[in-house]
Scaffold this motif. Structure first.
Motif, short mmCIF file in Angstrom:
data_model
loop_
_atom_site.label_atom_id
_atom_site.label_comp_id
_atom_site.label_asym_id
_atom_site.label_seq_id
_atom_site.Cartn_x
_atom_site.Cartn_y
_atom_site.Cartn_z
N GLU A 232 -37.85 -24.95 -21.68
CA GLU A 232 -38.79 -25.61 -20.78
C GLU A 232 -39.35 -24.57 -19.81
N GLN A 233 -40.62 -24.70 -19.49
CA GLN A 233 -41.21 -23.81 -18.49
C GLN A 233 -42.36 -24.52 -17.80
N ASP A 242 -39.24 -32.89 -11.83
CA ASP A 242 -39.48 -33.77 -12.98
C ASP A 242 -39.11 -33.06 -14.28
N PRO A 243 -37.83 -32.69 -14.44
CA PRO A 243 -37.41 -31.97 -15.66
C PRO A 243 -37.56 -32.86 -16.89
N ARG A 244 -38.10 -32.27 -17.97
CA ARG A 244 -38.40 -33.06 -19.17
C ARG A 244 -37.31 -32.95 -20.22
N GLU A 245 -36.66 -31.78 -20.29
CA GLU A 245 -35.63 -31.58 -21.30
C GLU A 245 -34.27 -32.06 -20.79
N THR A 248 -32.31 -29.37 -18.98
CA THR A 248 -32.80 -29.09 -17.63
C THR A 248 -32.40 -30.21 -16.68
N GLN A 249 -32.49 -31.44 -17.15
CA GLN A 249 -32.07 -32.58 -16.32
C GLN A 249 -30.60 -32.44 -15.92
N LEU A 250 -29.78 -31.98 -16.87
CA LEU A 250 -28.35 -31.79 -16.59
C LEU A 250 -28.14 -30.69 -15.55
N LEU A 251 -28.87 -29.59 -15.70
CA LEU A 251 -28.76 -28.50 -14.73
C LEU A 251 -29.12 -28.98 -13.32
#
Length: 258
Positions: A232-233, A242-245, A248-251
């Motif tokens: 993701e970038q 607004d993380p999509r992956e 990334t949401q977990l991080l």
């Protein structure tokens, strides 16, 4: 801001035997832009940074740098002597461990002066004056100019390393976990210092960090890595808010829960 990227990265890959260091990474970096590369340990972010800065040789792909003469040069085919000169003058590299980026047996002033001499300065008085000016900019007192870095705290060593890197007015600075291993209060001061210098000097920076707070404070844009891939970038605030992956949401959620 220049209308041309400072760095053009095309399908960069590095392998360690059967293991992926990084794979198929492509992006442009613009003058004055700060890009954060984030991910957990083993995600490939440090391998990518070392390939970009020519400390490692990539197996596939290319990195092109916009030279001061306006031409793009493929870093992989650049002669070693020319690449070393670039690293001493137009680029900076801030290590996580300051001892890796400093000469520990010479004075603080000499550490800054060495970089000036690399760009041809030979006048002792000017070197010492410029070194003193830069020590002041990174909040190191002039009374410490003749002290060796081994007498400094970790935070002071890191500030000295930053002064050493920036004294030659580089256009691109690589940073590898610049606040790693420092106390939280020391980290905060160092981040404020870095952010101010980056803005004042219009530097382009690629910073590797596992700390999303560092990425938010310093960077305009962010790349998230997992298993050697950029998953993701985007603009830093967009990725963090607004993380999509799912990764990334977990991080992001793990930071919020701390």
């Amino acid at each position: 801001m220049s209308q041309q990227p400072l760095l053009k990265v095309h399908e960069l890959s590095k392998f360690y035997g059967g293991r992926i260091g990084c794979r198929d990474v492509s992006f442009d970096l613009w003058p004055g832009e700060v890009l954060a590369i984030v991910g957990e340990s083993g995600s490939g972010k440090t391998t990518l940074l070392n390939c970009l800065s020519t400390r490692l040789t990539a197996d596939v792909g290319c990195v092109e740098y916009h030279m001061r003469d306006g031409q793009y040069r493929n870093l992989a085919t650049m002669p070693e002597a020319e690449r070393r000169f670039l690293m001493r003058t137009d680029w900076g590299f801030v290590h996580q461990n300051p001892a890796d980026g400093l000469s520990m047996t010479v004075s603080a002033g000499a550490n800054v002066g060495e970089r000036l001499m690399a760009v041809g300065e030979r006048h002792y008085g000017r070197i010492r004056e410029t070194a003193g000016d830069w020590l002041g900019r990174v909040e190191i007192g002039l009374d410490r100019m003749d002290d060796q870095p081994r007498a400094f705290s970790g935070g002071m060593r890191q500030r000295l390393q930053i002064a050493r890197n920036l004294v030659t007015s580089p256009r691109l600075v690589f940073m590898d976990e610049p606040t790693g291993g420092l106390d939280v209060s020391v980290q905060a001061r160092l981040l404020d210092l870095i952010r101010g210098l980056v803005q004042d000097l219009g530097l382009a920076v690629i910073v590797v960090t596992h700390d999303l707070a560092v990425a938010r404070l310093l960077s305009h844009r962010m790349m998230v890595m997992k298993d050697g891939l950029v998953i993701e970038q985007g603009l830093t605030d967009r990725v963090l808010d607004d993380p999509r992956e799912p990764y990334t949401q977990l991080l992001v959620s793990s930071i919020l829960q701390v």
